[in-house]
Design an enzyme around this catalytic site. Sequence first.
Site, PDB file in Angstrom:
ATOM      1  N   PRO A 626      22.362  54.339  12.257  1.00 34.81           N
ATOM      2  CA  PRO A 626      21.394  53.478  12.952  1.00 34.81           C
ATOM      3  C   PRO A 626      19.948  53.848  12.651  1.00 34.81           C
ATOM      4  CG  PRO A 626      22.967  54.442  14.501  1.00 34.81           C
ATOM      5  CD  PRO A 626      23.268  55.038  13.165  1.00 34.81           C
ATOM      6  N   GLN A 632      15.196  50.668   7.574  1.00 36.63           N
ATOM      7  CA  GLN A 632      15.247  49.581   6.590  1.00 36.63           C
ATOM      8  C   GLN A 632      14.650  48.308   7.166  1.00 36.63           C
ATOM      9  OE1 GLN A 632      17.114  48.797   3.231  1.00 36.63           O
ATOM     10  NE2 GLN A 632      15.757  50.530   3.323  1.00 36.63           N
ATOM     11  N   LYS A 695      27.867  45.175   5.679  1.00 38.83           N
ATOM     12  CA  LYS A 695      27.298  44.050   4.940  1.00 38.83           C
ATOM     13  C   LYS A 695      25.980  44.398   4.260  1.00 38.83           C
ATOM     14  CE  LYS A 695      29.011  40.137   7.731  1.00 38.83           C
ATOM     15  NZ  LYS A 695      28.523  39.176   8.762  1.00 38.83           N
ATOM     16  N   GLU A 699      18.071  43.757   2.273  1.00 39.39           N
ATOM     17  CA  GLU A 699      17.382  42.511   1.926  1.00 39.39           C
ATOM     18  C   GLU A 699      17.168  41.607   3.137  1.00 39.39           C
ATOM     19  OE1 GLU A 699      18.496  44.196  -1.659  1.00 39.39           O
ATOM     20  OE2 GLU A 699      17.158  42.490  -1.636  1.00 39.39           O
TER      21      GLU A 699
END
Lengths: 732, 325
Positions: A626, A632, A695, A699
């Site tokens: 996490p 990110q 997943k 991006e």
Amino acid sequence: MNAIGRPLPRVEGAAKVTGAARYAGEFDQPGQAHAVIVSATVGLGRIAAIDVATAQTLPGVLAVISHLNAPKLAYSPHKGFIDPAHGERLHVFQDDQIRFFGQPVAVVIADTLDQAEHAAAAIHVDYAARTPELRIEGVETLPAGGSHASAYKARGDADAALSQAPVKVDAVYRIARENHNPMEPHATIAAWDGDRLHLWSKSQFVTNEQVEIAAVFGLPADHVHVTCPFIGGAFGTALRTWPHVTIAAIGARHVNRAVKLVLTRRQMFYTTGHRPRSMQRVALGAGTDGKLSAIVHEGTAETSRYEQFVEALTTITSYLYSCPNVRSSHGLAPTDTSTPTYMRAPGEASGVFAVECAMDELAGALNMDPVSLRLLNEPSIDEGENRPFSSRSLKDCIEQGAARFGWSRRDPRPRAMRDGRLLIGWGMATATYPAFHAPAGARACLHGNGPAEVEAAASDMGPGTYTSMTQVAADALGLPPEHVLFQLGRSDFPRTPPHGGSMTMASVGSAVQAACLAVRAKAVQAAIADARSPLFGAAAADIDAADGSLFVKSEPARRETYATIAARHGSIEAEATCSPDEDARKRFSMHSFGAVFTEVAVDPDLGIVRVRRAVGAYGCGRVINPRLARSQCTGGMVGGIGMALMEQTLLDPRDGRPVNASMADYLVPVNLDVNELDAIFVEEDDPHVNALGVKGVGEIALTGIAPAIANAVYHATGKRVRALPIRIEDLI
Amino acid sequence: MTPFAYHASPDEQDAIASAVAGGRYIAGGTTLIDLMREEVEEPKRLIDINQLPLHDIRETADGLVIGALARMAEVAAHPAVARMQPLLVETLLEGASPQLRNMASIGGNLLQRVRCPYFRTLDAACNKRRPGSGCAAIGGINHNHAILGTSDHCVATHPSDLAVSLVALGAVVRIRGPQGLREFPVEALYRLPGDTPHLEHTLSPGELIVEVFVPYGPYAQRARYLKVRDRASYEFALVSIAAALEIDAGVVRQARLAAGGVATRPWRLAACEAALVGQPASQATWRKVAPLSVAGARPLSGNGFKIELLQRTLVRTLELAGEAA
Ligand SMILES: Cc1cc2nc3c(=O)[nH]c(=O)nc-3n(C[C@H](O)[C@H](O)[C@H](O)COP(=O)(O)OP(=O)(O)OC[C@H]3O[C@@H](n4cnc5c(N)ncnc54)[C@H](O)[C@@H]3O)c2cc1C
Ligand code: SF4
């Protein structure tokens, strides 16, 4: 305790902050010389003459190489995963043609960097110059083919439905060219050993760099060795192998010494890719109830004259919302510039911007809450592919994100919310990105002494690959993470796909898990077959692993550490490759979803926009770490602030020169531009995507944020700006 | 980089003599080294002046004296500056970044060179870098360029924030040269580009800035610097205004105004200053004088927005200054 799911700090953090981590340009070699590239100063034409006489006589200069004396290189056909399907890569120093401003025309090799720089400035090139074509509008476009044939999609009759729709919006959205601008410049050190070449080179895809450079020089692939353990940011610019890598190798061969070549910041705007400029028409038709009846999405993006770079500009349109009539297309405008490349959320970030701004405009036209409009058009399956989603948590993301943001307190009227003289705007947008998975390999090794070693060719440009892979390996082996040493960034490690497209966790993670389970199974076999082991004679199925030991489940006292087993048997090694479940991929549509909410404050007199806060809620499958995932996402938000309000590479209309090619002139957010950023992950259990159920987050973190900001600016000001970046002059 | 010799001067006399002989002063190097790396600047000999005793910041009976080698960060943190000329603190902190401010000297700041991207690369036409070669900015990307004080030969803005506030405050620059000491207003340090854009300042060869004198004035406490730009920090001004007002009983007695980011030199707004005197300190007044600020403005293809932005920034800064103290 499982390592997966824990917010472990980066395992390589100490090495990075103490300077112990070595980046490509820091692998100085004995006797190394320095290379500096001379870049073309016209946008199109031919080299008429190169005067190197002065440069060659300057102190320390070892060689000047241009098309006049460069070796003819093999340039054997090779197209990696990330190379455009159509066209041919730039062949460096092979002819006198200038295809774009900044193209390398020569390289100087000297004993020191200063000598090479000075000599490079002393080289005089005469050009027969022509005016380059730079326009992407009002020019003929090519259909985008290749890997994104899905860019052309249609169901129903979108144009007819649009003309009949009681409510519609129809607008054109533009996005400026962006350059990745990571902190670390591109750098390559090349050293030949006979006909073997070693490259220490900034790369997100070392196995491709190996094959590409082998193809360029006509070498067997195993004669090229590429190393890149650390990357100081990349965002996609280090996926392809660009001409400077070839130049470093040409130089090293020419002077018969190791050669180091580091691009200048300005050169980072020339030949290392960029997010293409784009122009998109989005037209939405809806009933008065808000149900979508038509979506038309036509995109055009720039490419070079010599390659057709296609990204997923219009691919999201077919699955994002429920709508019976959809048509999307993607055209390419060939320009006299270098080839664009993938940049964080390539295509999707641009496409989502246009579609999500159009949705906001539609909500306005319907007098409907933007959140409600999206919830109303939530599909039950991927209507483009006509198959169910493996998981889709958009509704949860929107609801949880809206709650966390406090969306219900929003006054829907533009210009209605204020803080003193500032106009406050709240905007939101959907985020989405495909859940890719590609074949990958990994190797795991247990030793009698020291940590378990796990390796894969992969990269870590910043998301935390080192750490997350360590966690996956630790759980698969039943070892504490401190007892796992994960290594990456070498072309002789098991092959992995590009470190991009948010597929590293899914692809490399699955391979690491498989390799670790395989080596664990070998250790189990070794132990149960060995009379000296307490596990001797137990059934393999009865053995479990925890805390560095194997033990018999029914008799936990019967246990032995990996170290003891490996000490007796010698190191135990296993390699595995892991491929996507093609069957599952045929049955399900696999994507991540998210919802982003932003608050902006706009000074109505001065046009200054500041993003005060952003909340993102994401459904990305299982979250391995996490802390890293959150980082990110907040990093993506910072990138999105840049995309929305600052980033643009300005081309001189006369010659295509990237004018603002410096970090002082190409604006990215600084600390003062970044305020409260919040990212949450909704629970999502997806058994179909891959063994780890992940997943990827890299991006999706960039999609959604720019349109959420643009929509907030509209809400604050009542002014719809449809071109990024939104700048002061757009708002005064 | 072009090879050069380096000499660290022990005192002013040595420094001036060395510079007269063709040397070039270097203080913090934050302007000069960047340009030398690009070979835009090619001094044959660097005269390091950092050992000279020009670092002091002190109060006198009628003003502040700031040594030419005082660092931007030191000046911004100095209690006397904060007390006597808060405008300078605000201005300095709006400039560059903390790292740069630790290196950059006041003298160097005043003589920093333009940020025009065509100037900073050898391969573009630029009259300032290579007289007679043309001006690439006029027909190119000129979003950040000047609308005032331009010529057909150069349209680059003067980049210093500090110079704008010093001009507004009527500061004086003290120079030592082969002929001894002289002083003149900071405003007189700068030339318009005309047809000689390569000549930027009025110093003669070898002249050394030794200090800057900032006179006290009744307007010093009602003074604000507002810098408008596309990101919150670490960017040069699109438009900036330094405004200092003396207000008595709601009436403007004296106004000192200068603009940055819009002109080829720090731009004194003399017409606005004159028009403000005797007027009530009010929004209406601020708005009334604003159009005077853009008299003679000549927009380029990409910077027409500055005409409006300059006026709005001026109105806002006057408002802030009116509220200050
Ligand atoms: C990325 C970046 C962002 C910046 N942003 C800003 C900003 O927002 N606002 C702003 O105002 N500035 C900004 N600056 C400019 C910075 O303030 C100047 O570079 C700095 O003040 C120059 O001082 P220095 O001591 O380093 O000068 P140097 O580089 O040492 O010298 C500059 C010039 O002055 C001459 N010189 C120096 N001292 C003297 C002296 N005593 N007498 C005579 N000549 C002298 C030198 O010969 C040289 O020509 C920025 C700079 C950079 C690199
Ligand atoms: S504006 Fe001035 S500095 Fe810029 S290119 Fe023109 S002449 Fe050179």
